[in-house]
Design a protein around this motif. Structure first.
Motif, mmCIF file in Angstrom:
data_model
loop_
_atom_site.group_PDB
_atom_site.id
_atom_site.type_symbol
_atom_site.label_atom_id
_atom_site.label_comp_id
_atom_site.label_asym_id
_atom_site.label_seq_id
_atom_site.Cartn_x
_atom_site.Cartn_y
_atom_site.Cartn_z
ATOM 1 N N ASN A 158 0.870 -1.034 -0.047
ATOM 2 C CA ASN A 158 -0.021 0.115 0.086
ATOM 3 C C ASN A 158 0.967 1.214 -0.015
ATOM 4 O O ASN A 158 1.465 1.489 1.044
ATOM 5 C CB ASN A 158 -0.983 -0.128 1.302
ATOM 6 N N VAL A 159 0.959 2.037 -1.107
ATOM 7 C CA VAL A 159 1.807 2.795 -1.264
ATOM 8 C C VAL A 159 1.784 4.298 -0.187
ATOM 9 O O VAL A 159 2.659 5.107 0.134
ATOM 10 C CB VAL A 159 2.155 3.241 -2.660
ATOM 11 N N LEU A 160 0.563 4.541 0.059
ATOM 12 C CA LEU A 160 0.132 5.606 0.692
ATOM 13 C C LEU A 160 0.570 5.192 2.104
ATOM 14 O O LEU A 160 1.023 6.066 2.867
ATOM 15 C CB LEU A 160 -1.457 5.576 0.826
ATOM 16 N N ASP A 161 0.242 3.955 2.497
ATOM 17 C CA ASP A 161 0.673 3.523 4.031
ATOM 18 C C ASP A 161 2.296 3.665 3.878
ATOM 19 O O ASP A 161 2.896 4.122 5.052
ATOM 20 C CB ASP A 161 0.328 1.946 4.061
ATOM 21 N N PHE A 162 3.006 3.224 2.943
ATOM 22 C CA PHE A 162 4.329 3.039 2.858
ATOM 23 C C PHE A 162 5.048 4.534 3.019
ATOM 24 O O PHE A 162 5.949 4.842 3.774
ATOM 25 C CB PHE A 162 5.019 2.515 1.599
ATOM 26 N N SER A 163 4.440 5.393 2.050
ATOM 27 C CA SER A 163 5.018 6.832 2.380
ATOM 28 C C SER A 163 4.702 7.386 3.602
ATOM 29 O O SER A 163 5.835 8.160 4.162
ATOM 30 C CB SER A 163 4.135 7.830 1.116
ATOM 31 N N ARG A 164 3.409 7.043 4.200
ATOM 32 C CA ARG A 164 3.225 7.750 5.570
ATOM 33 C C ARG A 164 4.370 7.276 6.700
ATOM 34 O O ARG A 164 4.870 7.907 7.462
ATOM 35 C CB ARG A 164 1.804 7.452 6.301
ATOM 36 N N GLU A 165 4.492 5.879 6.491
ATOM 37 C CA GLU A 165 5.362 5.288 7.680
ATOM 38 C C GLU A 165 6.779 5.734 7.252
ATOM 39 O O GLU A 165 7.585 5.830 8.364
ATOM 40 C CB GLU A 165 5.435 3.750 7.399
ATOM 41 N N HIS A 166 7.192 6.059 5.932
ATOM 42 C CA HIS A 166 8.776 6.421 5.867
ATOM 43 C C HIS A 166 8.638 7.923 5.806
ATOM 44 O O HIS A 166 9.746 8.483 5.365
ATOM 45 C CB HIS A 166 9.339 5.819 4.585
ATOM 46 N N GLY A 167 7.737 8.743 6.090
ATOM 47 C CA GLY A 167 7.717 10.010 5.983
ATOM 48 C C GLY A 167 8.051 10.799 4.776
ATOM 49 O O GLY A 167 8.854 11.690 4.417
ATOM 50 N N GLN A 189 -13.291 1.117 -5.792
ATOM 51 C CA GLN A 189 -13.423 -0.174 -5.415
ATOM 52 C C GLN A 189 -12.356 -1.016 -6.350
ATOM 53 O O GLN A 189 -12.014 -2.402 -6.141
ATOM 54 C CB GLN A 189 -14.474 -0.639 -5.872
ATOM 55 N N VAL A 190 -11.008 -0.309 -6.846
ATOM 56 C CA VAL A 190 -10.129 -0.836 -7.622
ATOM 57 C C VAL A 190 -8.787 -0.154 -6.952
ATOM 58 O O VAL A 190 -8.585 0.875 -7.037
ATOM 59 C CB VAL A 190 -9.975 -0.730 -8.931
ATOM 60 N N GLU A 191 -8.080 -1.271 -6.181
ATOM 61 C CA GLU A 191 -6.947 -0.843 -5.472
ATOM 62 C C GLU A 191 -5.708 -1.151 -6.175
ATOM 63 O O GLU A 191 -5.632 -2.239 -7.063
ATOM 64 C CB GLU A 191 -6.815 -1.963 -4.362
ATOM 65 N N VAL A 192 -4.849 -0.385 -6.330
ATOM 66 C CA VAL A 192 -3.433 -0.324 -6.983
ATOM 67 C C VAL A 192 -2.364 -0.882 -6.143
ATOM 68 O O VAL A 192 -2.340 0.004 -5.365
ATOM 69 C CB VAL A 192 -3.254 0.840 -7.943
ATOM 70 N N SER A 193 -1.757 -2.028 -6.290
ATOM 71 C CA SER A 193 -0.744 -2.312 -5.293
ATOM 72 C C SER A 193 0.523 -2.866 -6.084
ATOM 73 O O SER A 193 0.439 -3.001 -7.367
ATOM 74 C CB SER A 193 -1.221 -3.368 -4.363
ATOM 75 N N LYS A 200 -8.181 1.979 5.911
ATOM 76 C CA LYS A 200 -7.263 3.046 6.089
ATOM 77 C C LYS A 200 -7.047 3.274 4.173
ATOM 78 O O LYS A 200 -7.709 2.702 3.363
ATOM 79 C CB LYS A 200 -5.723 2.692 6.382
ATOM 80 N N PRO A 201 -6.368 4.663 3.750
ATOM 81 C CA PRO A 201 -6.568 5.112 2.531
ATOM 82 C C PRO A 201 -5.552 3.985 1.884
ATOM 83 O O PRO A 201 -4.570 3.307 2.245
ATOM 84 C CB PRO A 201 -5.784 6.290 2.757
ATOM 85 N N PHE A 202 -5.963 3.981 0.547
ATOM 86 C CA PHE A 202 -4.988 3.124 -0.398
ATOM 87 C C PHE A 202 -5.113 3.784 -1.659
ATOM 88 O O PHE A 202 -5.780 4.631 -2.202
ATOM 89 C CB PHE A 202 -5.584 1.728 -0.350
ATOM 90 N N LEU A 203 -4.119 3.423 -2.487
ATOM 91 C CA LEU A 203 -4.155 3.898 -3.855
ATOM 92 C C LEU A 203 -5.120 3.490 -4.966
ATOM 93 O O LEU A 203 -5.238 2.371 -5.199
ATOM 94 C CB LEU A 203 -2.545 3.549 -4.416
ATOM 95 N N THR A 204 -5.987 4.271 -5.326
ATOM 96 C CA THR A 204 -7.292 3.743 -6.357
ATOM 97 C C THR A 204 -6.911 3.888 -7.486
ATOM 98 O O THR A 204 -5.775 4.517 -8.061
ATOM 99 C CB THR A 204 -8.469 4.827 -5.881
ATOM 100 N N ALA A 205 -7.450 2.911 -8.369
ATOM 101 C CA ALA A 205 -7.244 3.109 -9.878
ATOM 102 C C ALA A 205 -7.412 4.754 -10.446
ATOM 103 O O ALA A 205 -6.776 5.062 -11.345
ATOM 104 C CB ALA A 205 -8.211 2.345 -10.640
ATOM 105 N N LYS A 206 -8.527 5.294 -9.739
ATOM 106 C CA LYS A 206 -9.117 6.594 -10.308
ATOM 107 C C LYS A 206 -7.814 7.686 -9.930
ATOM 108 O O LYS A 206 -7.433 8.525 -11.177
ATOM 109 C CB LYS A 206 -10.053 7.285 -9.584
ATOM 110 N N ARG A 207 -7.071 7.443 -9.020
ATOM 111 C CA ARG A 207 -5.986 8.431 -8.614
ATOM 112 C C ARG A 207 -4.849 7.948 -9.491
ATOM 113 O O ARG A 207 -4.055 8.832 -10.034
ATOM 114 C CB ARG A 207 -5.381 8.461 -7.305
ATOM 115 N N MET A 208 -4.510 6.781 -9.776
ATOM 116 C CA MET A 208 -3.536 6.234 -10.685
ATOM 117 C C MET A 208 -3.783 6.882 -11.981
ATOM 118 O O MET A 208 -2.837 7.310 -12.633
ATOM 119 C CB MET A 208 -3.350 4.834 -10.757
#
Length: 469
Positions: free
Chosen positions: A39-48, A112-116, A265-273
């Motif tokens: 989950n890139v949004l999680d990853f970016s938050r955890e690593h600042g 409803q479409v997660e990009v991982s 929790k937030p995740f990267l959606t297809a719309k955002r991609m």
């Protein structure tokens, strides 16, 4: 130099250095589950890290073969993955069915479409590359549920100990039985590999007589059935004809289960991609197929056009005008990308861009206007005047002229709203102004939009629009 070292050497030339270092540490030191469906949004938050730079870094990593890009269709009810695809083209136009929730859903790219991203097995082999070997709860966590479900170790301990009556691994071709004591609760017998479920509505007076229920698993996706039983002993007979290992699990469908899988929790959606500039630039081949029509319920469009560009060429000459127009494009494209938007296309001196949220488009529009003022100041002229229009609404993501584009009335209105500008005004519509974050942006800039009625070409009724001077 190894292939992986060479890939990282190239990655350092295209992605943010902090993001590259974080990705390298993840591959070297991360636990197996941390490298599966990142989950890139999680990853970016955890690593600042900056979210957009992190997304860009993982996209470049996928292009180089360090990670595999995944498009997972999710159930909005339970957060389960109903379909895992390696390309956007593979999304099916028909409904995806969730047996656990007994509902069908269209694959909405809004949420409803997660990009991982999963590490490529040539880079590092992890347990999820062999999902049939994962223990039951690891399979649920890493394969069935998406990265948007907010699980932790305590959550899974609760799931295993308080919410589950029993679970088992049943190899292909084998039979087994479970002996259960049914409580006075609604029960779900769920199997995550074949996405099969059977409900037991437990009601009435308790019984001491042993009740019987038989379930067979295969590759046929049957509707979720319901059986009424009484509290008391149950002999559950299971047969696996699916050709793969199955993991039947018996859940108590009470408040505890709903609470556990309801935490998101937030995740990267297809719309955002689709509105990410790096994706549009790098993954053109991994876009929609010609016959796909993906519905998007809400997307913000920003159109710009350079006022009087024909007269500009006549006034200053082709060479000087070309340099000016190129500088204008460079400024606009940089602003769009930095405000979490993406350029769909340029037409002559005009730009069409998309943003996931209207406040990002408003900020981009204000910055564009300021950038033109700065370019004019440097030259001591007023040659660069950009007209801007912004509108938000539903649309279709389609393929046109071998590129991913958008179609619909929302796009038409956004283009027409831009044409209302005569100088460096920004024209926006009601849906944009009504967004709470947009009101906050305008307040910060001490801007009071001017309301007016406008007749837009090709639009039957007059519209209320707002002018930002």
């Amino acid at each position: 130099m190894s292939d992986i070292q060479a890939q990282f050497s190239v990655l350092k030339q295209t992605a943010d250095a902090k993001v590259v270092d974080a990705i390298a540490r993840l591959i070297d030191d991360g636990e197996d589950h941390e490298l599966n469906r990142v989950n890139v949004l999680d990853f970016s938050r955890e690593h600042g890290l900056d979210e957009e730079r992190a997304i860009s870094g993982f996209l470049h990593s996928a292009r180089l073969g360090l990670f595999d890009l995944g498009w997972n269709v999710l159930c909005p009810g339970c957060g389960g993955v109903l379909g895992a695809h390696s390309t956007l083209k593979a999304l099916k136009p028909d409904d995806y069915h969730c047996a656990l929730c007994a509902c069908g859903y269209k694959a909405s790219v809004d949420d409803q479409v997660e990009v991982s991203f999963t590490v490529n097995p040539r880079v590092r082999r992890i347990a999820a590359h062999d999902p049939d070997t994962l223990p039951v709860w690891d399979y649920f966590r890493q394969v069935f549920w998406s990265s948007g479900v907010d699980f932790n170790k305590e959550s899974f301990a609760t799931l295993a100990n308080e919410v589950t009556l029993d679970t088992m691994e049943l190899p292909a071709g084998e039979k087994a039985t479970m002996s259960l004591q049914l409580p006075n609760d609604f029960i779900i017998i769920f199997e995550p590999v074949t996405h099969a479920a059977h409900f037991i509505d437990v009601q009435g007076e308790p019984t001491k007589d042993r009740q019987q229920l038989a379930i067979m698993y295969n590759r046929v996706q049957a509707p979720t059935g319901t059986t009424t039983m009484r509290p008391g002993p149950l002999r559950l007979s299971l047969e696996n004809q699916a050709g793969v290992r199955v993991l039947p699990s018996v859940f108590i469908a009470a408040e505890a289960l709903h609470h556990l899988i309801g935490k998101r929790k937030p995740f990267l959606t297809a719309k955002r991609m689709l509105s990410n500039q790096t994706f549009r630039d790098v993954f053109k081949a991994d876009n929609l197929s010609l016959d796909q029509r993906l519905q998007i319920t809400s997307l913000t469009f920003l159109f710009t056009d350079l006022k009087g560009s024909t007269a500009l060429y006549e006034r200053v000459g082709d060479l000087a005008a070309f340099d000016l127009v190129r500088a204008h494009f460079h400024a606009l494209l940089e602003i769009i990308s930095s405000e979490k938007g993406a350029v769909v296309k340029t037409i002559g001196d005009a730009v069409m861009a998309t943003f996931v949220r209207p406040e990002h488009a408003i900020v981009a529009g204000l910055r564009m206007r300021a950038a033109m003022d700065e370019l004019n100041k440097k030259r001591g002229t007023d040659d660069l005047i950009v007209k801007i229009g912004i509108h938000e609404g539903p649309c279709l993501a389609v393929m046109l002229n071998e590129r991913q584009d958008y179609f619909g009335q929302t796009v038409n209105i956004a283009a027409r709203v831009q044409s209302l500008s005569t100088a460096q005004e920004i024209h926006i519509t009601g849906p944009v102004l009504d967004a709470p974050a947009v009101a906050e942006v305008l307040k910060q800039h001490e801007i009071r939009p001017i309301q007016k009625q406008a007749a837009l070409r090709g639009i039957a009724d007059k519209m209320v629009v707002y002018e930002i001077r």
